[in-house]
Scaffold this active site. Structure first.
Site, PDB file in Angstrom:
ATOM      1  N   ASP A  91     -34.952  43.180 -20.343  1.00  0.00           N
ATOM      2  CA  ASP A  91     -34.012  42.370 -19.825  1.00  0.00           C
ATOM      3  C   ASP A  91     -33.500  41.410 -21.017  1.00  0.00           C
ATOM      4  O   ASP A  91     -34.041  40.932 -21.949  1.00  0.00           O
ATOM      5  CB  ASP A  91     -34.274  41.407 -18.603  1.00  0.00           C
ATOM      6  CG  ASP A  91     -34.936  42.243 -17.387  1.00  0.00           C
ATOM      7  OD1 ASP A  91     -34.757  43.285 -17.250  1.00  0.00           O
ATOM      8  OD2 ASP A  91     -35.270  41.723 -16.276  1.00  0.00           O
ATOM      9  N   HIS A 128     -39.148  41.585 -21.597  1.00  0.00           N
ATOM     10  CA  HIS A 128     -37.739  40.996 -22.110  1.00  0.00           C
ATOM     11  C   HIS A 128     -37.504  41.326 -23.593  1.00  0.00           C
ATOM     12  O   HIS A 128     -38.275  41.312 -24.672  1.00  0.00           O
ATOM     13  CB  HIS A 128     -37.664  39.648 -22.037  1.00  0.00           C
ATOM     14  CG  HIS A 128     -37.633  39.239 -20.438  1.00  0.00           C
ATOM     15  ND1 HIS A 128     -38.780  39.208 -19.590  1.00  0.00           N
ATOM     16  CD2 HIS A 128     -36.492  38.795 -19.663  1.00  0.00           C
ATOM     17  CE1 HIS A 128     -38.511  38.882 -18.297  1.00  0.00           C
ATOM     18  NE2 HIS A 128     -37.327  38.752 -18.537  1.00  0.00           N
TER      19      HIS A 128
END
Length: 275
Positions: free
Chosen positions: A68, A230
């Site tokens: 992400d 992430h």
């Protein structure tokens, strides 16, 4: 004010009495697990830290790696590592970060990855709050704009129209998801409420060390797991990159492979629990 999953969980719980949430969703996207890995010369990238890539018969099933908040400065490092480990992943990216990084979009697609929608500016789509603490006026039209602008930025950079979205912070309710469905976007949550939801949140964004990421992932990872990491952060991203080799080692031991195909139930029970 910086919002985290823990904060959003509390917000979602307090909102449950006010908003009735329900729905069953199916996510089907292109599977690149069998695609060839694009070769890139050493003059354009650094060598990934890869000693033992994925190499097994996949008889134990597949897991899906997701990343992400990119594309940002460490995204290329993530791509280096994934290429070396022979992992295809799903990236959920913010639209405002695409400009100037179109080459990263092109590379990710060429190497077999899938790109989903993570809103325009990482806003909380339940409240309109931005990462810097300022707040947009919430409305269904604003939610649509967050998602549409991101779709448009990705398409302009050469990506297919996204079919998946992940709400920043995992902040989701029925109203937001209805807008997303109108845009043919399917929900993929970054975390689930119960172990059976089979979403492995590494909590790298919470400051988890490399060893903590390894321990959390290896312990919980099984067939059909969705693993949340992430690529759009600083040390948190580097910790996740450093955790990949032991995770891949465990995958080889368990005959698990990586895929970009999402299983049908990817909502983490978040919408269903309010039904």
């Amino acid at each position: 004010m910086t919002l985290t999953r823990r904060g959003i969980t509390a917000v979602a719980a307090s909102a449950a009495a006010a908003v009735a949430l329900a729905g069953t969703f199916q996510v089907v996207i292109q599977d690149h697990s069998g695609s060839a890995f694009a070769a890139t010369t050493a003059t354009t990238r650094s060598d990934p830290i890869t000693e033992r890539p994925l190499d097994n018969d996949c008889s134990g099933g597949h897991v899906t790696f997701t990343f992400d908040d990119g594309p940002r400065e460490n995204t290329e490092r993530v791509l280096d590592a994934l290429d070396g480990f022979r992992i295809d992943a799903v990236f959920f990216w913010n639209g405002q970060r695409i400009k100037g990084r179109e080459h990263t979009v092109t590379r990710a697609l060429a190497e077999g990855h899938v790109i989903g929608n993570h809103s325009w500016d990482h806003a909380n789509m339940m409240t309109g709050e931005l990462p810097d603490g300022t707040k947009q006026t919430w409305s269904p039209a604003w939610v649509r704009s967050e998602l549409e602008r991101t779709n448009e930025a990705l398409i302009a950079a050469g990506a297919p129209r996204p079919t998946l979205y992940r709400p920043p912070y995992g902040a989701i309710n029925k109203q937001v998801d209805e807008v997303a469905q109108e845009l043919d976007l399917r929900l993929v949550m970054p975390w689930g409420y119960h172990e059976e939801d089979n979403i492995v949140d590494t909590q790298d964004y919470e400051g988890a060390t490399t060893q903590e990421i390894i321990d959390a992932t290896v312990q919980r990872m099984r067939a059909d797991s969705i693993i949340t990491m992430h690529d759009g952060q600083g040390q948190a991203t580097l910790n996740s990159v450093d955790a990949l080799q032991p995770i891949v080692d465990a995958m080889n031991e368990r005959s698990l492979c990586a895929t970009t195909e999402m299983r049908e139930d990817t909502t983490g029970g978040v919408l269903e629990m309010y039904g």
